[in-house]
Structures are given as structure tokens and as C-alpha cells.
Design a protein around this motif. Structure first.
Motif, short mmCIF file in Angstrom:
data_model
loop_
_atom_site.label_atom_id
_atom_site.label_comp_id
_atom_site.label_asym_id
_atom_site.label_seq_id
_atom_site.Cartn_x
_atom_site.Cartn_y
_atom_site.Cartn_z
N LYS A 227 -9.29 -14.66 22.95
CA LYS A 227 -8.56 -14.23 21.77
C LYS A 227 -9.19 -14.82 20.51
O LYS A 227 -9.18 -14.21 19.45
N THR B 174 -14.69 -9.80 18.18
CA THR B 174 -14.53 -8.66 19.06
C THR B 174 -15.88 -8.03 19.37
O THR B 174 -16.85 -8.20 18.64
N GLU C 86 -14.61 -1.51 16.84
CA GLU C 86 -14.27 -2.71 17.61
C GLU C 86 -13.72 -2.25 18.96
O GLU C 86 -12.82 -1.42 19.01
#
Length: 179
Positions: A20, A24, A178
């Protein structure tokens, strides 16, 4: 068995937290322009092409980039000189380092696979910089500027280009998603 599941859950939670925090993964499709420099400008005035690039993050600031495309350098033609176009499929891989949000430095190595029968496969090296801009539609605009060198001998144009490296300044403007 309970301890194994607890350990597995802890590892997966830690891994999800790390993922996280990373940048990305990006996939971009773009147009390329190449302006030959040095001896290479004697045989070509401009190159155009397109490419697909895949950026896979390995940390917050570092990503592996994979790039493939098509590039054509138009040969110079006049009353005396008739140089054929140089058409290649450049395949490159490298590292992209984010210096700040959106701004990056990149280095790539690869090979240029010829389309023309008379050309030979060339080694490619390319340092560059770029910036990624966020667009309103949740897409990204990737603008990169680089110097690219194609190293290798081509016997049919040796008189016009005594150097084994064909260098050019490259500009890539791409739309990125993304993933």
C-alpha cells in the motif's frame, strides 16, 4: 496449526501494508520523437515512433521499467545522397528513480532489433529524466526527455557515419494508466 495461521496472517498483513505504501504500477502508451546528434545527424534529420512502457515499483522511490516500441529514422535524400530509413524495434529495461512526487530520473539498457534486412542488431543505452502529471480523468501524462545511444556497426552507411554509436535526443509523451 493455530500458530502457523497466525504467523501467515501477520506476514500477509505486513506485506499488504508495504504494498500500500509503494507507488502504483503504470502502463503507458506514447509517441516518440528523436533528434539525431553528431555524425548521426548527417544521415537522418528526425525519427518518429511509438512505445509501450510498463513500470513495476519495487520501493517507494524505485521502479523497474520495461519498454518496447517502434522507431523510424528517415534517411536524408538529395541529388547526391540516398540514405535508407533506419527502422528498429527498441526493447529496453531499466530503473526509474523518483526524485520527488512525479519527477524521475531513469536509465535503460536494451537492444534495437532491425526491420530492414541490411541493418544489424544494436545495443541501446539511455539516461533520461521525466515528469508524471495527474490528469482530471484519473489518467496520467508522462513526459520524458532522454539521450539515447544505439551502438553497433552498420556496414552500408559506414562512410556517412564513422562512429559506431548513433545518438539522439528523445522526447516521449505518453498517456499512462495506474494498474
Amino acid at each position: 496449526m493455530f500458530k502457523f495461521r497466525l504467523l501467515l496472517f501477520a506476514i500477509l498483513s505486513f506485506y499488504a501494508t508495504i504494498l500500500k505504501a509503494q507507488n502504483t504500477t503504470n502502463l503507458s502508451i506514447g509517441a516518440e520523437i528523436g533528434l539525431p546528434s553528431g555524425n548521426f545527424s548527417g544521415i537522418s534529420a528526425i525519427g518518429t515512433g511509438g512505445s509501450i512502457k510498463f513500470d513495476l515499483p519495487i520501493s517507494n522511490q524505485l521502479a523497474i521499467s520495461l519498454n518496447g516500441g517502434f522507431m523510424n529514422f528517415f534517411g536524408r535524400r538529395n541529388q547526391v545522397l540516398m540514405v535508407k530509413d533506419l527502422t528498429y524495434i527498441p526493447l529496453k529495461a531499466g530503473l526509474k528513480y523518483y526524485l520527488s512526487e512525479g519527477f524521475y530520473a531513469e536509465a535503460q539498457l536494451g537492444a534495437g532489433i532491425p526491420i530492414n534486412e541490411t541493418q544489424k542488431t544494436l545495443a541501446i543505452w539511455s539516461p533520461g529524466i521525466g515528469n508524471i502529471f495527474k490528469l482530471r480523468n484519473k489518467g496520467l501524462l508522462d513526459v520524458g526527455l532522454r539521450y539515447e545511444g544505439w551502438t553497433g556497426k552498420n556496414d552500408n552507411i559506414q562512410l556517412l557515419n564513422s562512429s559506431n554509436t548513433k545518438g539522439f535526443a528523445g522526447l516521449r509523451i505518453a498517456y499512462a494508466l495506474e494498474l
